[in-house]
Design an enzyme around this catalytic site. Sequence first.
Site, mmCIF file in Angstrom:
data_model
loop_
_atom_site.group_PDB
_atom_site.id
_atom_site.type_symbol
_atom_site.label_atom_id
_atom_site.label_comp_id
_atom_site.label_asym_id
_atom_site.label_seq_id
_atom_site.Cartn_x
_atom_site.Cartn_y
_atom_site.Cartn_z
ATOM 1 N N GLY A 34 -2.585 -1.218 -3.144
ATOM 2 C CA GLY A 34 -3.524 -0.319 -2.496
ATOM 3 C C GLY A 34 -2.983 1.095 -2.461
ATOM 4 N N ILE A 44 0.845 -1.192 0.000
ATOM 5 C CA ILE A 44 0.000 0.000 0.000
ATOM 6 C C ILE A 44 0.879 1.241 0.000
ATOM 7 C CG2 ILE A 44 -1.892 -1.173 1.214
ATOM 8 C CD1 ILE A 44 -1.105 0.467 3.722
ATOM 9 N N SER A 45 0.341 2.345 -0.513
ATOM 10 C CA SER A 45 1.017 3.627 -0.545
ATOM 11 C C SER A 45 2.316 3.504 -1.347
ATOM 12 C CB SER A 45 1.244 4.132 0.885
ATOM 13 O OG SER A 45 1.633 5.486 0.894
ATOM 14 N N ASN A 46 3.456 3.870 -0.788
ATOM 15 C CA ASN A 46 4.707 3.666 -1.518
ATOM 16 C C ASN A 46 4.948 2.195 -1.796
ATOM 17 O OD1 ASN A 46 5.283 6.384 -1.635
ATOM 18 N ND2 ASN A 46 6.899 6.340 -0.091
#
Length: 602
Positions: free
Chosen positions: A294, A270-272
């Site tokens: 995500g 998720i994210s980075n």
Amino acid sequence: MNLTPVRIAVAGAALALAACAAQSPRTAKEAAPVLSQPRTTEHRGDDDLLSGGLGLAGLRAIAPPAFADAEHPTPAELRRRALWSNWRGIADLAPGGGYGELYGAIAPAPGREFSALATVAGARQPHRVLVQVPDNFDAAKRCVVVTASSGSRGIYGSIAVAGAWGLPKGCAVAYTDKGAGTDYFDLDAGQGMRADGTVGARGDDLAFEPATTSATGVAFKHAHSQDNPEADWGRHVKQAAQFALQSLDTAFPDAAPFTFDNTRVIAVGISNGGGAVLRAAELDGDWLDAVVAGEPNVFVEGARPLYDYTTQAALLMPCALLHLQNLPQPPLAAQSVPMWTQRCAALKAAGVIDGADTAAQARSAYEAMKSSGWTDQALRAGALSVGFDLWRAVAVTYASAYGRYGFDEMPCGNRYSALGTDFTPRPAMAAERAAWWSDASGIPPGAGVHIVEANPTAPLVTLQCLRDLWTGEGADAARVKQGVAETRAGLPREGLPVVVIHGTDDGLIPPAFSSAPYVRAAQTAGRDVRYWQVRNAQHFDAFLGLPDYGARYLPLLPYVYQALDRVSAHLDGHGALPADAVIETTPRGAGKALAPSNLAMP
């Protein structure tokens, strides 16, 4: 322990999988990573893989697990505290938030950990890799879940994402800190982090040693490795997967070799970390079976890169938010409005916005952000990042990373240090230094490390300087822009199943700048990419414990877990891949516990 039945089962599975592989061999063109400082540790009883024995109740505790000696914590104490910190930094564990009730679980997961430092070709500094092999490893299925830390977190930065899903299912879980993480280095003391997280001196086989030797302050890997690690995120993920196969060879020698031919590999982040697994999806070779990303920080041709919209938000968003009503709390209006009003006046004086009064200035800042693609939903949720000064924190770190700057040459006169009570730089104390590896998020401010600006009494000067590195010209701007260009993502491999999940209210990585253009480009090119857009979800599940955020927004993690379930079932021949969906959710409201009807799971 008698391993004979396990070895027989693994060997049988290996023969069956090898037969399948012989029909459609898989390729992996990169050489195996060069590793250093390998370690193997066992985690059972009150020190399991998933929570270090803390369980849900221990992870919910307000205070972190204590060190017996604050200046000299043991590796086991550091590991447990790092697990506590990273769980709480990613998941909403608050009562009523649904974790452990409607979705997810934190049951004990006994097993072994294999860890090392790996280095991609051409890099100055290594990245951490770690593989968790649970005792219930499913020898018949040979499953590896590979992941990368969210944000700039340390090696356990995806424990709540990949570990929580993969370990209970008998999968090995492979992690990378993707060249960021919490291997801070104290330039005053000449000390940094060993492979086990304890403090050691320069030259003592540290996980990160900056080239700088004469400066004072605190250096850390994401900002000061001079590698622009984001450019290699995909290769970091693949090296973690390769290390997983090597670790399984060691864990189950009678069933070796574990290869990409005979072992399922699913990437999730998720994210980075979501951006990292999408970068892995574009690498040569059919070594991956599926990818779930995500809220990914991913940059494709024609989209806005993180550095562009982060520096714009750092500069304009505090003023622009005054134009909006019904902002989530915190930030508290009583503290925020005066500071945001000052920002509007400073922007007007600098000629950045127009307006004769605060209302007109706020409207001018708001319209500038709207015209560049920001939605009202993203702006409202972005108030959290304003309140926690996250925009400036990201801009300062990423400017240094993209430009491959050393500590003593950071752009715009920034650096990092511990601060005294008078807010002036001071050397870090031993107890602060000892907790960096377990407590830090990978980007200051935090864990006793702060940003030190060249113009602390004129913050707009620093923010404009950081913005000019994107909008302006000159050697420094060219250097940063080149680094950003190196992070541009390509298309996933043909035929690789990819599921992208993003909250429509994400105020840190707005989907309009990341997921939406990535999915559009991939689907236009005929790639097998599916897209879930989740209404009323923002970027930070961990902040849903704040009453107003919990009332307004829903967690994204249950959708990541659900996508993994659906992808895994599809790979097993049970059901189709998820279809594109805009998921119409219902916020739970104030004082209410999360219910299945709120999630509207597809």
